[in-house]
Design a protein around this motif. Sequence first.
Motif, PDB file in Angstrom:
ATOM      1  N   CYS A  47       0.845  -1.192   0.000  1.00  0.00           N
ATOM      2  CA  CYS A  47       0.000   0.000   0.000  1.00  0.00           C
ATOM      3  C   CYS A  47       0.879   1.241   0.000  1.00  0.00           C
ATOM      4  O   CYS A  47       2.014   1.214   0.469  1.00  0.00           O
ATOM      5  CB  CYS A  47      -0.867   0.078   1.245  1.00  0.00           C
ATOM      6  SG  CYS A  47      -1.912  -1.342   1.560  1.00  0.00           S
ATOM      7  N   CYS A  48       0.323   2.345  -0.485  1.00  0.00           N
ATOM      8  CA  CYS A  48       1.007   3.639  -0.399  1.00  0.00           C
ATOM      9  C   CYS A  48       1.313   3.929   1.071  1.00  0.00           C
ATOM     10  O   CYS A  48       0.452   3.777   1.925  1.00  0.00           O
ATOM     11  CB  CYS A  48       0.105   4.728  -0.984  1.00  0.00           C
ATOM     12  SG  CYS A  48       0.674   6.395  -0.617  1.00  0.00           S
ATOM     13  N   PRO A  49       2.551   4.347   1.395  1.00  0.00           N
ATOM     14  CA  PRO A  49       2.903   4.606   2.799  1.00  0.00           C
ATOM     15  C   PRO A  49       2.138   5.782   3.417  1.00  0.00           C
ATOM     16  O   PRO A  49       2.104   5.910   4.636  1.00  0.00           O
ATOM     17  CB  PRO A  49       4.398   4.953   2.745  1.00  0.00           C
ATOM     18  CG  PRO A  49       4.869   4.672   1.376  1.00  0.00           C
ATOM     19  CD  PRO A  49       3.673   4.572   0.474  1.00  0.00           C
ATOM     20  N   VAL A  50       1.535   6.630   2.585  1.00  0.00           N
ATOM     21  CA  VAL A  50       0.874   7.823   3.121  1.00  0.00           C
ATOM     22  C   VAL A  50      -0.653   7.655   3.176  1.00  0.00           C
ATOM     23  O   VAL A  50      -1.261   7.765   4.232  1.00  0.00           O
ATOM     24  CB  VAL A  50       1.247   9.078   2.304  1.00  0.00           C
ATOM     25  CG1 VAL A  50       0.514  10.306   2.829  1.00  0.00           C
ATOM     26  CG2 VAL A  50       2.753   9.299   2.349  1.00  0.00           C
ATOM     27  N   CYS A  51      -1.280   7.379   2.028  1.00  0.00           N
ATOM     28  CA  CYS A  51      -2.751   7.315   2.018  1.00  0.00           C
ATOM     29  C   CYS A  51      -3.266   5.888   2.203  1.00  0.00           C
ATOM     30  O   CYS A  51      -4.465   5.670   2.296  1.00  0.00           O
ATOM     31  CB  CYS A  51      -3.313   7.923   0.740  1.00  0.00           C
ATOM     32  SG  CYS A  51      -3.011   6.906  -0.729  1.00  0.00           S
ATOM     33  N   HIS A  52      -2.367   4.919   2.229  1.00  0.00           N
ATOM     34  CA  HIS A  52      -2.700   3.519   2.512  1.00  0.00           C
ATOM     35  C   HIS A  52      -3.531   2.843   1.423  1.00  0.00           C
ATOM     36  O   HIS A  52      -4.134   1.797   1.659  1.00  0.00           O
ATOM     37  CB  HIS A  52      -3.405   3.384   3.869  1.00  0.00           C
ATOM     38  CG  HIS A  52      -2.657   4.038   4.996  1.00  0.00           C
ATOM     39  ND1 HIS A  52      -1.556   3.470   5.588  1.00  0.00           N
ATOM     40  CD2 HIS A  52      -2.823   5.239   5.606  1.00  0.00           C
ATOM     41  CE1 HIS A  52      -1.096   4.282   6.534  1.00  0.00           C
ATOM     42  NE2 HIS A  52      -1.843   5.369   6.555  1.00  0.00           N
ATOM     43  N   GLY A  60       4.763   4.943  -3.007  1.00  0.00           N
ATOM     44  CA  GLY A  60       3.862   6.056  -2.752  1.00  0.00           C
ATOM     45  C   GLY A  60       3.196   6.487  -4.047  1.00  0.00           C
ATOM     46  O   GLY A  60       3.820   6.432  -5.115  1.00  0.00           O
ATOM     47  N   CYS A  61       1.911   6.912  -3.987  1.00  0.00           N
ATOM     48  CA  CYS A  61       1.283   7.384  -5.225  1.00  0.00           C
ATOM     49  C   CYS A  61       1.851   8.746  -5.600  1.00  0.00           C
ATOM     50  O   CYS A  61       2.505   9.398  -4.795  1.00  0.00           O
ATOM     51  CB  CYS A  61      -0.233   7.413  -5.158  1.00  0.00           C
ATOM     52  SG  CYS A  61      -0.995   7.299  -3.571  1.00  0.00           S
ATOM     53  N   ALA A  62       1.592   9.169  -6.819  1.00  0.00           N
ATOM     54  CA  ALA A  62       2.191  10.400  -7.340  1.00  0.00           C
ATOM     55  C   ALA A  62       1.919  11.584  -6.418  1.00  0.00           C
ATOM     56  O   ALA A  62       2.798  12.393  -6.148  1.00  0.00           O
ATOM     57  CB  ALA A  62       1.662  10.676  -8.745  1.00  0.00           C
ATOM     58  N   VAL A  63       0.707  11.664  -5.903  1.00  0.00           N
ATOM     59  CA  VAL A  63       0.336  12.789  -5.036  1.00  0.00           C
ATOM     60  C   VAL A  63       1.032  12.685  -3.674  1.00  0.00           C
ATOM     61  O   VAL A  63       1.434  13.685  -3.093  1.00  0.00           O
ATOM     62  CB  VAL A  63      -1.196  12.811  -4.783  1.00  0.00           C
ATOM     63  CG1 VAL A  63      -1.620  14.127  -4.168  1.00  0.00           C
ATOM     64  CG2 VAL A  63      -1.949  12.500  -6.051  1.00  0.00           C
ATOM     65  N   CYS A  64       1.160  11.461  -3.147  1.00  0.00           N
ATOM     66  CA  CYS A  64       1.663  11.272  -1.779  1.00  0.00           C
ATOM     67  C   CYS A  64       3.190  11.266  -1.678  1.00  0.00           C
ATOM     68  O   CYS A  64       3.743  11.681  -0.668  1.00  0.00           O
ATOM     69  CB  CYS A  64       1.144   9.955  -1.209  1.00  0.00           C
ATOM     70  SG  CYS A  64      -0.641   9.880  -1.078  1.00  0.00           S
ATOM     71  N   GLN A  65       3.863  10.773  -2.709  1.00  0.00           N
ATOM     72  CA  GLN A  65       5.305  10.544  -2.585  1.00  0.00           C
ATOM     73  C   GLN A  65       6.098  11.777  -2.155  1.00  0.00           C
ATOM     74  O   GLN A  65       7.005  11.660  -1.324  1.00  0.00           O
ATOM     75  CB  GLN A  65       5.871   9.924  -3.875  1.00  0.00           C
ATOM     76  CG  GLN A  65       7.264   9.311  -3.715  1.00  0.00           C
ATOM     77  CD  GLN A  65       7.370   8.335  -2.536  1.00  0.00           C
ATOM     78  OE1 GLN A  65       6.545   7.446  -2.380  1.00  0.00           O
ATOM     79  NE2 GLN A  65       8.354   8.524  -1.675  1.00  0.00           N
TER      80      GLN A  65
END
Length: 233
Positions: A47-52, A60-65
């Motif tokens: 999962c993305c480390p930020v938004c899960h 991480g997704c583009a927005v979260c990374q």
Amino acid sequence: MLDLSGQQVIEFTKDCLFPIFCFGCGKEGEWLCEDCFGRLDLRGVFCCPVCHRPNENGAGCAVCQPQSFLDRAMAIAVYQEENSVGRLIKALKYNYAEDVLAAFAKMIDGFLIHQFGVLSEVDLIVPVPLHRRRLVERGFNQARLLADILGQKIGRPVVEWLQRERYTMQQAKLSREERRVNVHQAFANGDFKADSVLLVDDVFTTGATMQECARVLKISGVKKVIGFSVARG
Ligand SMILES: [Zn+2]
Ligand SMILES: [Zn+2]
């Protein structure tokens, strides 16, 4: 005539005095019996480390990374307090570290069968540190024990690069943001070099602790930090 080795006598006596029961089904003999182990899904949780949000590789997704110090986050299984993985982690932390570790070693083996490739780029393995007081109370850092198992399996060194301290500043005098940082304060302890670090903990929940550790590693010159936990809440 029954001929038992010294080790067998010790094992037999231990079984009689401290019987253990499977965390999955309650059957006597092992922390996790063959049947219950076979039912675990060990293909990994990515999962993305930020938004899960679940994805293929834990990046991480583009927005979260841009707001993440962790480049990727992966776990072996889903954490629930009342599933067998949750109970094993509780046992690891509070009671019977040594015995329970064998069950985790099996889980790690199962995960690596599917996902060995994702760890091949790692240079160094770093356990998430415990606060010092916790370490004194508990006597061991469960993240270190898990990191050691991983180190043996993938053939990479394990180093205790990070430390955590309870900040002595009084919480009441801090702003909310400062308090957040205060709780998770980590720092580098030692002079190591690595391009890619595998940061290991038992459970990943919000990711705040791992992010803080990853932040310190990046300041220390690490280019890529991959978070690895046994379970993800
Ligand atoms: Zn069982
Ligand atoms: Zn995201």
